[in-house]
Design a protein around this motif. Structure first.
Motif, PDB file in Angstrom:
ATOM      1  N   ALA A   1       0.826  -1.217   0.000  1.00  0.00           N
ATOM      2  CA  ALA A   1       0.000   0.000   0.000  1.00  0.00           C
ATOM      3  C   ALA A   1       0.852   1.256   0.000  1.00  0.00           C
ATOM      4  O   ALA A   1       0.626   2.194   0.764  1.00  0.00           O
ATOM      5  CB  ALA A   1      -0.955  -0.002   1.195  1.00  0.00           C
ATOM      6  N   GLY A   2       1.855   1.259  -0.897  1.00  0.00           N
ATOM      7  CA  GLY A   2       2.771   2.389  -0.952  1.00  0.00           C
ATOM      8  C   GLY A   2       2.383   3.437  -1.975  1.00  0.00           C
ATOM      9  O   GLY A   2       1.285   3.443  -2.524  1.00  0.00           O
ATOM     10  N   GLY A   3       3.313   4.357  -2.212  1.00  0.00           N
ATOM     11  CA  GLY A   3       3.087   5.444  -3.154  1.00  0.00           C
ATOM     12  C   GLY A   3       3.073   6.799  -2.486  1.00  0.00           C
ATOM     13  O   GLY A   3       2.988   6.914  -1.254  1.00  0.00           O
ATOM     14  N   ALA A   4       3.166   7.830  -3.297  1.00  0.00           N
ATOM     15  CA  ALA A   4       3.265   9.199  -2.781  1.00  0.00           C
ATOM     16  C   ALA A   4       2.011   9.635  -2.035  1.00  0.00           C
ATOM     17  O   ALA A   4       2.083  10.248  -0.975  1.00  0.00           O
ATOM     18  CB  ALA A   4       3.559  10.159  -3.935  1.00  0.00           C
ATOM     19  N   LEU A   5       0.841   9.324  -2.598  1.00  0.00           N
ATOM     20  CA  LEU A   5      -0.407   9.756  -1.975  1.00  0.00           C
ATOM     21  C   LEU A   5      -0.591   9.134  -0.604  1.00  0.00           C
ATOM     22  O   LEU A   5      -1.066   9.791   0.333  1.00  0.00           O
ATOM     23  CB  LEU A   5      -1.594   9.400  -2.876  1.00  0.00           C
ATOM     24  N   GLN A   6      -0.194   7.865  -0.456  1.00  0.00           N
ATOM     25  CA  GLN A   6      -0.360   7.151   0.808  1.00  0.00           C
ATOM     26  C   GLN A   6       0.728   7.474   1.825  1.00  0.00           C
ATOM     27  O   GLN A   6       0.722   6.933   2.925  1.00  0.00           O
ATOM     28  CB  GLN A   6      -0.372   5.645   0.551  1.00  0.00           C
ATOM     29  N   ASP A   7       1.628   8.352   1.461  1.00  0.00           N
ATOM     30  CA  ASP A   7       2.694   8.744   2.380  1.00  0.00           C
ATOM     31  C   ASP A   7       2.634  10.253   2.605  1.00  0.00           C
ATOM     32  O   ASP A   7       1.908  10.746   3.476  1.00  0.00           O
ATOM     33  CB  ASP A   7       4.041   8.307   1.819  1.00  0.00           C
ATOM     34  N   LEU A   8       3.328  11.010   1.806  1.00  0.00           N
ATOM     35  CA  LEU A   8       3.332  12.461   1.985  1.00  0.00           C
ATOM     36  C   LEU A   8       1.961  13.070   1.709  1.00  0.00           C
ATOM     37  O   LEU A   8       1.605  14.104   2.283  1.00  0.00           O
ATOM     38  CB  LEU A   8       4.382  13.088   1.068  1.00  0.00           C
ATOM     39  N   GLY A   9       1.192  12.428   0.849  1.00  0.00           N
ATOM     40  CA  GLY A   9      -0.128  12.951   0.533  1.00  0.00           C
ATOM     41  C   GLY A   9      -1.085  12.953   1.707  1.00  0.00           C
ATOM     42  O   GLY A   9      -2.053  13.723   1.727  1.00  0.00           O
ATOM     43  N   VAL A  10      -0.826  12.093   2.698  1.00  0.00           N
ATOM     44  CA  VAL A  10      -1.700  12.052   3.872  1.00  0.00           C
ATOM     45  C   VAL A  10      -1.656  13.381   4.618  1.00  0.00           C
ATOM     46  O   VAL A  10      -2.676  13.876   5.114  1.00  0.00           O
ATOM     47  CB  VAL A  10      -1.322  10.891   4.801  1.00  0.00           C
ATOM     48  N   TYR A  11      -0.473  13.997   4.696  1.00  0.00           N
ATOM     49  CA  TYR A  11      -0.360  15.295   5.358  1.00  0.00           C
ATOM     50  C   TYR A  11      -1.229  16.334   4.665  1.00  0.00           C
ATOM     51  O   TYR A  11      -1.947  17.112   5.309  1.00  0.00           O
ATOM     52  CB  TYR A  11       1.094  15.771   5.342  1.00  0.00           C
ATOM     53  N   LEU A  12      -1.164  16.362   3.343  1.00  0.00           N
ATOM     54  CA  LEU A  12      -1.941  17.348   2.590  1.00  0.00           C
ATOM     55  C   LEU A  12      -3.440  17.063   2.689  1.00  0.00           C
ATOM     56  O   LEU A  12      -4.251  17.996   2.725  1.00  0.00           O
ATOM     57  CB  LEU A  12      -1.497  17.354   1.125  1.00  0.00           C
ATOM     58  N   ALA A  13      -3.797  15.786   2.723  1.00  0.00           N
ATOM     59  CA  ALA A  13      -5.205  15.438   2.881  1.00  0.00           C
ATOM     60  C   ALA A  13      -5.731  15.909   4.235  1.00  0.00           C
ATOM     61  O   ALA A  13      -6.858  16.419   4.342  1.00  0.00           O
ATOM     62  CB  ALA A  13      -5.391  13.933   2.728  1.00  0.00           C
ATOM     63  N   TYR A  14      -4.923  15.755   5.269  1.00  0.00           N
ATOM     64  CA  TYR A  14      -5.325  16.248   6.594  1.00  0.00           C
ATOM     65  C   TYR A  14      -5.452  17.771   6.592  1.00  0.00           C
ATOM     66  O   TYR A  14      -6.366  18.329   7.224  1.00  0.00           O
ATOM     67  CB  TYR A  14      -4.330  15.803   7.663  1.00  0.00           C
TER      68      TYR A  14
END
Length: 336
Positions: free
Chosen positions: A174-187
């Motif tokens: 379950a990797g990738g940019a959205l599932q990592d750094l993108g979580v901060y932006l989603a929050y």
């Protein structure tokens, strides 16, 4: 003093342990790793008394009140569920789970263990500057949109370029940019503006089939928010929330080191504070606060859970838009 167990012995675990120690609220007692040498080295460094290499024994025999889970993304769900069943409070690194079905199953498990608390370790929502941005947004006459950026070159991308598939760039984990750094932006987006009406994600896929970078577009009734996320390059662009003649500018939408309000006359006002040296200190304190007095902090806890639920839904919807699937089951769900 709350007793803490950990799953995962990487750098982020060490950062959380350092924050926990600094808070004065936690004591590391128990370490789990698949490898005894790794577990023992981490335990020795951090003065923990017990190590385990068997997960079931870790939960059934370990002496701790809460577990901090920092394993690969795809393992979060099963490990959090096991912790809840053993009556342990759970602090799970973001993203807590991969999809809405897993989130709902954890909610069901929590309902049968009402004394157990589950936290997603989304550190920036606990920091002062995150709240200062929200307060300033509420004072804007009109919000006309935002552009939020978080792009950092990952050293593990070198392995991808060499033909390998590290966990953070793997569909299996379950990797990738959205599932990592993108979580901060989603929050950021959900915490500051709420849930969008429509979303779209335009990923740049790697050879491993995950997104190395991407652009997300979130449409609200009166404005649009764009999220620029990536792990295959660095960006030094600031992030911005646009009012009419005024704006809020952040040096980094995830780290929030400096937050500036530019008023209608063009004058810049520093509205933030100097962040803690350890960015996980605020969350370590907040989690301890709620665990020590759940009845007195039920409002905060429920707000964090709802925000986590909404962020999980947003990430899921963005991935479906970008045709990124982590399992056959999730693909079937997307096709319904």
């Amino acid at each position: 003093m709350l007793k803490l167990g950990i799953i995962g012995t990487n750098w982020i675990t060490q950062q959380f342990i350092d924050a926990a120690n600094e808070s004065g609220e936690w004591q590391l007692t128990t370490v789990y790793s698949r490898h005894s040498e790794t577990a023992q080295a981490f335990a020795d460094k951090n003065h923990a008394g017990a190590i385990f290499t068997d997960l079931e024994r870790f939960f059934s025999q370990g002496d701790f009140d809460a577990v901090y889970i920092a394993s690969p993304n795809s393992l979060h769900f099963a490990q959090a569920k096991l912790a809840i069943k053993h009556g342990k409070h759970v602090i799970v690194e973001k993203p807590a789970v991969a999809n809405q079905a897993e989130f709902e199953q954890l909610d069901e498990c929590l309902a049968t263990h009402p004394d157990v608390l589950l936290f997603e370790a989304a550190r920036q929502i606990h920091e002062v500057n995150f709240k200062r941005v929200k307060d300033q947004i509420d004072q804007l006459e009109q919000v006309q949109g935002a552009t939020l950026t978080y792009m950092k070159y990952s050293s593990r991308f070198d392995a991808v370029r060499a033909g390998e598939e590290p966990n953070i760039f793997s569909l299996k984990f379950a990797g990738g940019a959205l599932q990592d750094l993108g979580v901060y932006l989603a929050y950021d987006a959900v915490g500051w503006f709420g849930m969008p009406d429509e979303v779209a994600y335009y990923p740049t896929l790697l050879s491993t089939k995950v997104d190395g970078k991407g652009l997300a577009v979130l449409r609200y009734p009166a404005f649009t928010v764009t999220l620029n996320v990536g792990k295959t390059s660095n960006s030094f662009l600031p992030s911005e929330i646009n009012g009419l003649q005024d704006a809020i500018v952040m040096d980094n939408a995830a780290e929030l080191g400096k937050v500036t309000y530019h008023d209608v006359d063009g004058k810049a006002h520093n509205i933030g504070v100097q962040p803690d040296a350890n960015p996980m200190l605020a969350e370590a304190r907040d989690f301890a606060m709620v665990i020590n007095d759940p009845a007195g902090h039920q409002k905060e806890y429920q707000a964090w859970r709802q925000l986590s639920r909404n962020v999980n839904k947003l990430l899921f919807n963005l991935r479906q838009s970008g045709h990124i699937y982590f399992s056959d089951d999730e693909r079937d769900l997307a096709d319904k």
